[in-house]
Scaffold this active site. Structure first.
Site, PDB file in Angstrom:
ATOM      1  N   GLY A 244     -39.403  76.446  26.695  1.00  0.00           N
ATOM      2  CA  GLY A 244     -40.714  75.822  26.814  1.00  0.00           C
ATOM      3  C   GLY A 244     -41.758  76.301  25.821  1.00  0.00           C
ATOM      4  N   GLU A 286     -34.269  80.604  27.130  1.00  0.00           N
ATOM      5  CA  GLU A 286     -33.569  79.417  26.631  1.00  0.00           C
ATOM      6  C   GLU A 286     -34.440  78.563  25.716  1.00  0.00           C
ATOM      7  OE1 GLU A 286     -30.732  78.172  30.417  1.00  0.00           O
ATOM      8  OE2 GLU A 286     -32.708  77.278  30.214  1.00  0.00           O
ATOM      9  N   GLY A 288     -35.538  75.943  22.987  1.00  0.00           N
ATOM     10  CA  GLY A 288     -34.940  74.821  22.264  1.00  0.00           C
ATOM     11  C   GLY A 288     -35.841  74.454  21.101  1.00  0.00           C
ATOM     12  N   CYS A 357     -39.028  46.198  16.025  1.00  0.00           N
ATOM     13  CA  CYS A 357     -39.696  45.041  16.596  1.00  0.00           C
ATOM     14  C   CYS A 357     -40.400  45.462  17.875  1.00  0.00           C
ATOM     15  CB  CYS A 357     -38.642  43.996  16.910  1.00  0.00           C
ATOM     16  SG  CYS A 357     -39.068  42.445  16.222  1.00  0.00           S
TER      17      CYS A 357
HETATM   18  N1  LLP Z   1     -33.865  75.028  29.511  1.00  0.00           N
HETATM   19  C1  LLP Z   1     -33.875  73.952  30.317  1.00  0.00           C
HETATM   20  C2  LLP Z   1     -33.208  74.030  31.599  1.00  0.00           C
HETATM   21  C3  LLP Z   1     -34.503  72.776  29.915  1.00  0.00           C
HETATM   22  O1  LLP Z   1     -34.524  71.735  30.731  1.00  0.00           O
HETATM   23  C4  LLP Z   1     -35.118  72.708  28.646  1.00  0.00           C
HETATM   24  C5  LLP Z   1     -35.765  71.482  28.173  1.00  0.00           C
HETATM   25  C6  LLP Z   1     -35.073  73.855  27.823  1.00  0.00           C
HETATM   26  C7  LLP Z   1     -34.442  74.998  28.291  1.00  0.00           C
HETATM   27  C8  LLP Z   1     -35.674  73.890  26.443  1.00  0.00           C
HETATM   28  O2  LLP Z   1     -37.015  73.597  26.432  1.00  0.00           O
HETATM   29  P1  LLP Z   1     -37.836  73.786  25.065  1.00  0.00           P
HETATM   30  O3  LLP Z   1     -37.751  75.255  24.695  1.00  0.00           O
HETATM   31  O4  LLP Z   1     -37.210  72.922  24.051  1.00  0.00           O
HETATM   32  O5  LLP Z   1     -39.213  73.373  25.413  1.00  0.00           O
HETATM   33  N2  LLP Z   1     -37.590  65.430  25.024  1.00  0.00           N
HETATM   34  C9  LLP Z   1     -38.763  66.231  25.281  1.00  0.00           C
HETATM   35  C10 LLP Z   1     -38.416  67.636  25.711  1.00  0.00           C
HETATM   36  C11 LLP Z   1     -37.568  67.706  26.946  1.00  0.00           C
HETATM   37  C12 LLP Z   1     -37.211  69.098  27.327  1.00  0.00           C
HETATM   38  C13 LLP Z   1     -36.264  69.119  28.483  1.00  0.00           C
HETATM   39  N3  LLP Z   1     -35.807  70.413  28.858  1.00  0.00           N
HETATM   40  C14 LLP Z   1     -39.637  66.222  24.036  1.00  0.00           C
HETATM   41  O6  LLP Z   1     -39.264  65.612  23.054  1.00  0.00           O
HETATM   42  O7  LLP Z   1     -40.712  66.799  24.042  1.00  0.00           O
END
Ligand code: LLP
Length: 427
Positions: A244, A286, A288, A357
């Site tokens: 997050g 975690e 991302g 479109c």
């Molecule tokens: N761990 C779990 C269980 C998650 O559900 C997620 C993201 C992460 C880690 C990684 O989160 P991050 O560090 O990337 O914020 N498509 C959306 C983001 C969806 C994230 C869903 N879960 C966007 O483009 O903003």
């Protein structure tokens, strides 16, 4: 951008001239910087793994996943989190160590669970009690004992777009703390023949600039850890605090360094455990988006330019919503530069439109640019996370290629889709 980007009259990224990349591979084109990804991994190593004992970091692969990305993550010493059979299959095919894989998902299918059990993935994050039973019976059939965590809904709100907020009480993810569902789950898991419960997981939301949701969730989870010890005799070995951590997209974004989050998480776990006389569990993060978001750019070629006198000028590019649905989905704002005119003065305010479109296919409203002509090259920044991984074939538009750059070198890691690819499964 951490020393991987510099500018002449052409825009350089990862030591590569983006104009040359566009000529070589065509547009639209995703460009990922391996140097940037490695720097982020190093930061995780120094400020989290090296600083605190008994910690682990896994990359949330939903942000950007290819075979090559798996190899980079493995080499950098991180684990990987997957949320579907397809993501797991990618990790398997890349030869990723299965004990370093964490499998998430609120509705894993039997096929997906079988794949995970067959390959004995390191941790399965069980989202609900139905899944617990399903997993135990599949593991029994395969003669394996699977290590699990329970996903908990901590019931904390986060300051982010509601589509990417996941920790609130009213969420489809995880086991609520209301009632006694979690007590039942822990008891069942402790009794289950083919399951070893290791601990708990939470993920509060995405693109966060504030650590308060993580802190609140840790406090709630440590309370749960204490209750489970006292009520059911369960000793928690692992606490996975999700991802997050926010990144920079556009003006107004003020991302914090990783340690702003991880120090707060670790200090809170430590304080709460001391106060409650509990042993510290292993703490897992975690990330991302934080790992790959700013590692990516997307290159587009300018096509038609439409000036509506007194209203606005639309500049259309050869990609858009299919390669980046985030502006349409979350109102996401991106910064962009004219990659072949870096030395020219910005004189115009234009709106960059995609080629779909769909009126909502606008990549950026009001971008300041030099005088633009068809054939100019636009580079959208911070597109490394949730762009390639969320791309679609809407309007039967083939997905762009992905190029990895490192120290001035470039290599193709995903080929551009062809029209034949689009029809491959059609009968
Ligand atoms: N761990 C779990 C269980 C998650 O559900 C997620 C993201 C992460 C880690 C990684 O989160 P991050 O560090 O990337 O914020 N498509 C959306 C983001 C969806 C994230 C869903 N879960 C966007 O483009 O903003």
């Amino acid at each position: 951008m951490m020393g991987v980007e510099y500018i002449s009259s052409d825009f350089y990224f990862g030591g590569c001239d983006t104009v040359t990349l566009a000529k070589k591979y065509g547009t639209p084109l995703y460009v990922m910087s391996e140097d940037y990804i490695c720097e982020r991994c190093k930061e995780i190593g120094e400020d989290f793994l090296g600083k605190y004992e008994n910690t682990r970091a896994v990359y949330a692969s939903k942000a950007f996943l290819t075979l090559e990305m798996c190899r980079i993550i493995e080499r950098e010493g991180l684990g990987i989190d997957v949320v579907s059979g397809g993501e797991l299959y990618t990790a398997i095919k890349a030869g990723f160590s299965m004990e370093k894989v964490i499998f998430h998902g609120n509705n894993k299918t039997i096929d997906e669970i079988e794949l995970a059990v067959k390959h004995h993935v390191g941790r399965i994050v069980v989202d609900n009690l139905y899944e617990l039973e399903l997993l135990n019976s599949v593991a029994q059939a395969f003669g394996k004992k699977m290590k699990i965590l329970f996903r908990i809904t901590p019931g904390v709100d986060s300051y982010t777009h509601k589509y990417i907020s996941t920790g609130q009480v009213d969420s489809k993810f995880g086991i609520p703390l209301k009632g006694n569902i979690i007590e039942q789950g822990v008891k069942k898991a402790m009794e289950a023949s083919n399951i070893e419960l290791m601990g708990f997981h939470f993920h509060v939301g995405s693109q966060l600039f504030d650590n308060t949701s993580h802190i609140k969730a840790v406090k709630i989870l440590v309370k749960l850890i204490k209750n489970m010890k006292e009520e059911v005799g369960f000793i928690t070995k692992e606490l996975n605090t999700g991802g997050g951590f926010g990144i920079y997209y556009a003006e107004g974004d003020e991302p914090k360094p990783l340690k702003y989050f991880t120090d707060a998480i670790m200090n809170t776990v430590k304080e709460e455990c001391n106060e409650k006389d509990l042993c510290m569990p292993q703490v897992i993060i975690e990330p991302g988006r934080w790992l790959v978001g700013q590692a990516g750019i997307t290159l587009y070629t300018v096509g038609s330019i439409k000036e509506i006198p007194g209203v606005r000028t639309y500049v259309s590019v050869d990609g858009g919503l299919p390669d980046n649905p985030r502006p349409a989905l979350y109102d996401a704002k991106y910064e962009a530069v004219v990659a072949n005119k870096m030395d020219q003065e910005k004189k115009q305010l234009v709106t960059i439109a995609g080629k779909c479109c769909e009126s909502g296919d606008i990549l950026r409203v009001d971008l300041e640019v030099p005088f633009l002509e068809p054939g100019d090259l636009l580079a959208f920044k911070s597109t490394g996370a949730y762009n390639y991984s969320m791309a679609s074939n809407y309007n039967k538009i083939p997905r762009p290629a992905v190029v990895m750059v490192r120290g001035g070198e470039n290599r193709l890691i995903v080929k551009r889709e062809t029209y034949e690819d689009l029809l491959r499964n059609e009968l």
